[in-house]
Design a protein around this motif. Structure first.
Motif, mmCIF file in Angstrom:
data_model
loop_
_atom_site.group_PDB
_atom_site.id
_atom_site.type_symbol
_atom_site.label_atom_id
_atom_site.label_comp_id
_atom_site.label_asym_id
_atom_site.label_seq_id
_atom_site.Cartn_x
_atom_site.Cartn_y
_atom_site.Cartn_z
ATOM 1 N N ILE A 23 27.821 5.604 2.751
ATOM 2 C CA ILE A 23 28.652 4.395 2.830
ATOM 3 C C ILE A 23 28.430 3.683 4.158
ATOM 4 C CG2 ILE A 23 31.035 3.581 2.982
ATOM 5 C CD1 ILE A 23 31.703 5.770 0.896
ATOM 6 N N VAL A 24 28.375 4.450 5.250
ATOM 7 C CA VAL A 24 28.123 3.849 6.564
ATOM 8 C C VAL A 24 26.742 3.191 6.585
ATOM 9 C CG1 VAL A 24 27.726 4.406 9.002
ATOM 10 C CG2 VAL A 24 29.722 5.323 7.829
ATOM 11 N N PHE A 29 23.387 -1.781 6.602
ATOM 12 C CA PHE A 29 22.383 -2.674 6.039
ATOM 13 C C PHE A 29 22.986 -4.011 5.607
ATOM 14 C CE2 PHE A 29 19.815 1.247 5.091
ATOM 15 C CZ PHE A 29 18.813 0.936 5.992
ATOM 16 N N ALA A 30 24.281 -4.060 5.320
ATOM 17 C CA ALA A 30 24.919 -5.293 4.877
ATOM 18 C C ALA A 30 25.371 -6.177 6.042
ATOM 19 C CB ALA A 30 26.120 -4.971 3.995
ATOM 20 N N LEU A 31 25.430 -5.643 7.254
ATOM 21 C CA LEU A 31 25.934 -6.422 8.391
ATOM 22 C C LEU A 31 25.156 -7.713 8.669
ATOM 23 C CD1 LEU A 31 27.004 -3.725 10.997
ATOM 24 C CD2 LEU A 31 28.453 -5.272 9.708
#
Length: 50
Positions: A23-24, A29-31
């Protein structure tokens, strides 16, 4: 949570940490898309609201 018979506490902790790591990693990767998404939502809100 209720304890379930036959479950190993150590393995459940390892699996939980592995899931938390995934999850982290996905959040990491989505930041980079956050500023673009904020701009997209902002422009959408400006076009809807008078």
């Amino acid at each position: 949570m209720a304890r379930v018979g036959g479950r190993n506490l150590a393995i459940s902790w390892i699996a939980g940490m592995l899931c938390a790591g995934v999850i982290v990693g996905l959040v990491w990767f989505a930041l980079p898309i956050v500023p673009a998404m904020a701009q997209f939502v902002g422009e959408g809100m400006r076009s809807i609201l008078p």
